[in-house]
Design a protein around this motif. Structure first.
Motif, PDB file in Angstrom:
ATOM      1  N   GLU A 130      13.717  12.796  -7.424  1.00 18.55           N
ATOM      2  CA  GLU A 130      13.970  13.041  -6.009  1.00 18.55           C
ATOM      3  C   GLU A 130      12.827  12.603  -5.100  1.00 18.55           C
ATOM      4  OE1 GLU A 130      12.922  17.087  -7.908  1.00 18.55           O
ATOM      5  OE2 GLU A 130      14.104  15.310  -8.418  1.00 18.55           O
ATOM      6  N   VAL A 131      11.729  12.116  -5.679  1.00 19.44           N
ATOM      7  CA  VAL A 131      10.661  11.567  -4.839  1.00 19.44           C
ATOM      8  C   VAL A 131      11.183  10.384  -4.034  1.00 19.44           C
ATOM      9  CG1 VAL A 131       9.738   9.904  -6.511  1.00 19.44           C
ATOM     10  CG2 VAL A 131       8.213  10.943  -4.832  1.00 19.44           C
ATOM     11  N   LEU A 132      12.263   9.760  -4.518  1.00 21.59           N
ATOM     12  CA  LEU A 132      12.873   8.642  -3.818  1.00 21.59           C
ATOM     13  C   LEU A 132      13.808   9.090  -2.702  1.00 21.59           C
ATOM     14  CD1 LEU A 132      13.783   6.435  -6.915  1.00 21.59           C
ATOM     15  CD2 LEU A 132      11.789   6.214  -5.423  1.00 21.59           C
ATOM     16  N   LEU A 133      14.000  10.390  -2.565  1.00 18.44           N
ATOM     17  CA  LEU A 133      14.952  10.940  -1.590  1.00 18.44           C
ATOM     18  C   LEU A 133      14.256  11.938  -0.676  1.00 18.44           C
ATOM     19  CD1 LEU A 133      17.690  11.768  -4.271  1.00 18.44           C
ATOM     20  CD2 LEU A 133      17.427   9.611  -3.035  1.00 18.44           C
ATOM     21  N   PRO A 134      13.144  11.570  -0.050  1.00 15.54           N
ATOM     22  CA  PRO A 134      12.319  12.559   0.649  1.00 15.54           C
ATOM     23  C   PRO A 134      12.998  13.235   1.830  1.00 15.54           C
ATOM     24  CG  PRO A 134      11.609  10.335   1.191  1.00 15.54           C
ATOM     25  CD  PRO A 134      12.596  10.211   0.073  1.00 15.54           C
TER      26      PRO A 134
ATOM     27  N   SER B  43       0.800  -1.225   0.000  1.00 16.40           N
ATOM     28  CA  SER B  43       0.000   0.000   0.000  1.00 16.40           C
ATOM     29  C   SER B  43       0.826   1.266   0.000  1.00 16.40           C
ATOM     30  CB  SER B  43      -0.956   0.001   1.198  1.00 16.40           C
ATOM     31  OG  SER B  43      -0.240  -0.191   2.403  1.00 16.40           O
ATOM     32  N   ALA B  44       2.114   1.150   0.328  1.00 14.95           N
ATOM     33  CA  ALA B  44       2.988   2.326   0.288  1.00 14.95           C
ATOM     34  C   ALA B  44       4.431   1.891   0.133  1.00 14.95           C
ATOM     35  CB  ALA B  44       2.819   3.173   1.541  1.00 14.95           C
ATOM     36  N   TYR B  45       5.188   2.737  -0.555  1.00 14.15           N
ATOM     37  CA  TYR B  45       6.624   2.532  -0.732  1.00 14.15           C
ATOM     38  C   TYR B  45       7.252   3.901  -0.495  1.00 14.15           C
ATOM     39  CZ  TYR B  45      10.932   0.810  -3.017  1.00 14.15           C
ATOM     40  OH  TYR B  45      12.219   0.409  -3.299  1.00 14.15           O
ATOM     41  N   GLY B  46       7.756   4.115   0.728  1.00 13.08           N
ATOM     42  CA  GLY B  46       8.210   5.454   1.070  1.00 13.08           C
ATOM     43  C   GLY B  46       7.047   6.421   0.929  1.00 13.08           C
TER      44      GLY B  46
END
Length: 293
Positions: A228-232, A198-201
């Motif tokens: 950068e969505v992968l680097l919150p 249901s969520a990944y980061g």
């Protein structure tokens, strides 16, 4: 093809590789990959990385994942899911929500977990699932995994008895193993039924796009998220045009405000991600470690 991340809602029955293959054919992108395999029997968030975003996959794996799982109690399975023939376990007649919730909390933290016999983990140099298919099933040795939280959402006493659980964990956790081990702790056996990531980061399944809605490259790029969505949580530094040129050559630059310790992401004047790096605190500079295209 632009660089970025696509939040895909992977359907049940499709492999992660099949999703990547389909999107590569759709876009003709040079580099396409996923940030963590999702089993064919599971659905939910599958981050697909395009072009230079593929170089961030190692950092993406560090993000927490949230799973909603249906744990079926009272039966066991050789595969720890519904793919194999079910064998009767113990009675579930006396189970209640309090008992299950208490048992589930014992799996929170750094725990030792045995991967399923049917898994991609290697045993004596061979994939465990290959050995199992040859009639030599053996669970890989237990290894340490991290489960941040595990809560019981609801419990249906059945029959069949089904516990709906929500788990937030790091990479490497097998939900099939958790279902199996929870059943053993309860004394009745268990296996994994339905599973949704249901969520990944920061990526949520409610915001994910279904594959059938991606009819062409334009439709895909319209749903593409910045890399950068992968680097919150990673601190950001801004580069001038001159500094960007130097960073792209692998050279350190003096930026203001002065960067602090730890891994940093550098963006150009238009906001695009240019590089990852660290601060040289003595020289008060940003030092690029990974320059993106």
């Amino acid at each position: 093809m632009k660089a970025g991340v696509l939040n895909v809602d992977k359907p049940v029955g499709a492999s992660s590789f099949a999703v990547v293959r389909r999107l590569r054919e759709l876009t003709s992108a040079r580099r396409v990959g996923h940030a963590g395999t999702l089993d064919p029997l599971a659905s939910g968030v599958l981050p697909i990385l395009f072009e230079s975003a593929t170089r961030l996959s190692d950092l993406a794996h560090q993000l927490p994942k949230t799973y909603d799982a249906a744990v079926h109690l009272g039966f066991r399975s050789a595969t720890d899911d519904a793919e194999a023939e079910l064998e009767p376990g113990g009675s579930t007649a006396g189970l209640n929500q309090v008992q299950i919730a208490q048992s589930l909390r014992q799996f929170v933290g750094a725990i030792q977990q045995e991967p399923p016999a049917f898994s991609a983990v290697k045993v004596e140099g061979r994939r465990a699932y290959r050995r199992a298919r040859e009639g030599r099933p053996a669970r890989p040795p237990a290894r340490e995994v991290q489960i941040h939280s595990a809560e019981l959402l609801e419990f249906g006493p059945g029959p069949p008895a089904v516990a709906m659980v929500r788990v937030v964990c790091a990479s490497g956790v097998y939900l099939r193993s958790l279902a199996r081990d929870l059943g053993e702790k309860l004394g009745c056996g268990g296996y994994l039924g339905a599973l949704v990531r249901s969520a990944y980061g920061p990526l949520k399944v409610a915001d994910a796009v279904q594959l059938e809605r991606l009819l062409d490259r334009a439709a895909l790029e319209a749903r593409l998220l910045p890399s950068e969505v992968l680097l919150p949580e990673m601190p950001l530094v801004r580069l001038t045009v001159e500094q960007e040129a130097q960073v792209r050559q692998g050279r350190a630059v003096r930026v203001l405000p002065e960067p602090g310790p730890g891994l940093l992401r550098a963006h150009d004047e238009s906001g695009r991600l240019v590089a990852l790096g660290h601060a040289d605190l003595l020289r008060r500079t940003f030092v690029p470690d990974k320059v993106l295209g």
